[in-house]
Design an enzyme around this catalytic site. Sequence first.
Site, short mmCIF file in Angstrom:
data_model
loop_
_atom_site.label_atom_id
_atom_site.label_comp_id
_atom_site.label_asym_id
_atom_site.label_seq_id
_atom_site.Cartn_x
_atom_site.Cartn_y
_atom_site.Cartn_z
CG HIS A 134 -1.66 -1.13 1.26
ND1 HIS A 134 -2.80 -1.50 0.29
CD2 HIS A 134 -1.88 -2.21 2.51
CE1 HIS A 134 -3.03 -2.73 0.66
NE2 HIS A 134 -2.72 -3.16 1.91
CG HIS B 280 -4.68 0.10 3.91
ND1 HIS B 280 -5.57 -0.88 3.45
CD2 HIS B 280 -4.07 0.78 2.85
CE1 HIS B 280 -5.54 -0.81 2.11
NE2 HIS B 280 -4.75 0.30 1.59
#
Length: 464
Positions: A325, A352
Amino acid sequence: MGCCWGSVLGALVLLLSVLDLCNGGTTSAFVRKVEKTVDMPLDSDVFRTPPGYNAPQQVHITQGDLEGKAVIVSWVTMDEPGLSKVLYWSENSKHKHKAKGIFVTYKFYNYTSGYIHHCEIKNLKFNTKYYYEVGIGHTPRTFWFMTPPEVGPDVPYTFGLIGDLGQSYDSNKTLTHYELNPTKGQTVLFVGDLSYADNYPFHDNVRWDTWGRFTERSAAYQPWIWTAGNHELDFFPEIGETEPFKPYTHRYPVPYKASNSTAPFWYSIKRASAYIIVLASYSAYGKYTPQYKWLEQELPKVNRSETPWLIVLMHAPWYNSYNYHYMEGETMRVMYEPWFVKYKVDVVFAGHVHAYERSERVSNVAYNIVNGICTPVKDQSAPVYITIGDGGNLEGLATNMTEPQPEYSAFREASFGHAIFDIKNRTHAYYSWHRNQDGYAVEADSLWFFNRYWHQIDDSTTAQ
Ligand SMILES: *[C@@H]1O[C@H](CO)[C@@H](O)[C@H](O)[C@H]1NC(C)=O
Ligand SMILES: *[C@@H]1O[C@H](CO)[C@@H](O)[C@H](O)[C@H]1NC(C)=O
Ligand SMILES: *[C@@H]1O[C@H](CO)[C@@H](O)[C@H](O)[C@H]1NC(C)=O
Ligand SMILES: *[C@@H]1O[C@H](CO)[C@@H](O)[C@H](O)[C@H]1NC(C)=O
Ligand SMILES: *[C@@H]1O[C@H](CO)[C@@H](O)[C@H](O)[C@H]1NC(C)=O
Ligand SMILES: *[C@@H]1O[C@H](CO)[C@@H](O)[C@H](O)[C@H]1NC(C)=O
Ligand SMILES: [Fe+2]
């Protein structure tokens, strides 16, 4: 000449890279057993349905208003709707109050939900233990919670931090360690990615139900403050599911209207001495968007004499040095980081990335397209950025890091765990991160936070 320059250059490059490595923070040397992250099977103890006809399950609570005098109680019944009523009474009173809520249902492809009840109970007294009962008329179940103390600058309060939890054996360990931590968390700040039902074929929403049953043991007794992550999107046009966040919004209401937000994905609450702003990584945040306009008006409203601790939750981190990410938070950082520095946000928690990382106080707000100034610099008005997407979901750990460790990164480690943000008073908060491999009380990373508004000294040099 050529050879000399070559070796001088070589030495210089070596020196620079050594400096670089020294200036970066710590990449933990902790070595863990490499084990696959596996979801708990459907017949696991943590997924058991409570016995009795139409027994309420998946009970969870969240703050219901701006200041902590209201609670939203949610639960699911499976056999028939039953009553959406909650009976509640304070510890030292026999008088039972009644509140009436609503229920909703939804379909997702070929899944039909149970009856999902939401009931707000209001006008509660601060700092009081309340019991509450749901399932009235069929199979009543009783739970309890503590309301927070009245909002004020010197009220101690302890938040737990969990992200990207999922429902694996590791998730169960994370939750267990949070529960057993001797520093008792009073409210969970959850940074998004709840059930990971969307990793199952057709986003099998049965895994939303199992997640609700798994987390009930904590979320029925203390509020979990919700942030929407990408696994809440459940956007699946190939099977006709085009309404983003459908399961999430039906199941996990938040008090967004109390902070004049126009959507449940961004909102704020006050709780004890903290002002908590929840942002939406997966809703529009560019200029002129509803979220942008809301945040622009929201930050100046924060009165640090009343709530000294300004905490922001979001899902996609702005400062992340893992090769997962990577830079996904960049566009939002460009939009909002100048405000975070201007308003001296104390700390930003994100998820995340399935690992742990804590930044120095840095900002990167000087760049204007033409000046080339685009490196993060130390900045005592900037927040500390903490990635805590290490709840333990089935996707496993993020282990691949950018090398060398960037200067802004103070500490990083690829382990599952949870954290505690323990506010002592207006100037001091003690933060600790607990990896799952150790006993629940062991601190793998910790930091004294000195409040950005009341105590503007350099914590990165005085604490650790
Ligand atoms: C939904 O559809 C999938 C794929 O056809 C199937 O495997 C599953 O059993 C169905 N579930 C229900 C509840 O009908
Ligand atoms: C989950 O953790 C709880 C508390 O430690 C334990 O009682 C339970 O057996 C665990 N369940 C699974 C499936 O690991
Ligand atoms: C929300 O907007 C109304 C109307 O403008 C205002 O009276 C109220 O104070 C606002 N609430 C918050 C929490 O900002
Ligand atoms: C900020 O909070 C303090 C303490 O509660 C209060 O005295 C003051 O009036 C507030 N300021 C504003 C502008 O509302
Ligand atoms: C780590 O990530 C980088 C960048 O995506 C990639 O080039 C590299 O192959 C990865 N290393 C491993 C061991 O997966
Ligand atoms: C705030 O808490 C810190 C840490 O517990 C303590 O050292 C300090 O004296 C406290 N400040 C006040 C004003 O009580
Ligand atoms: Fe995510």
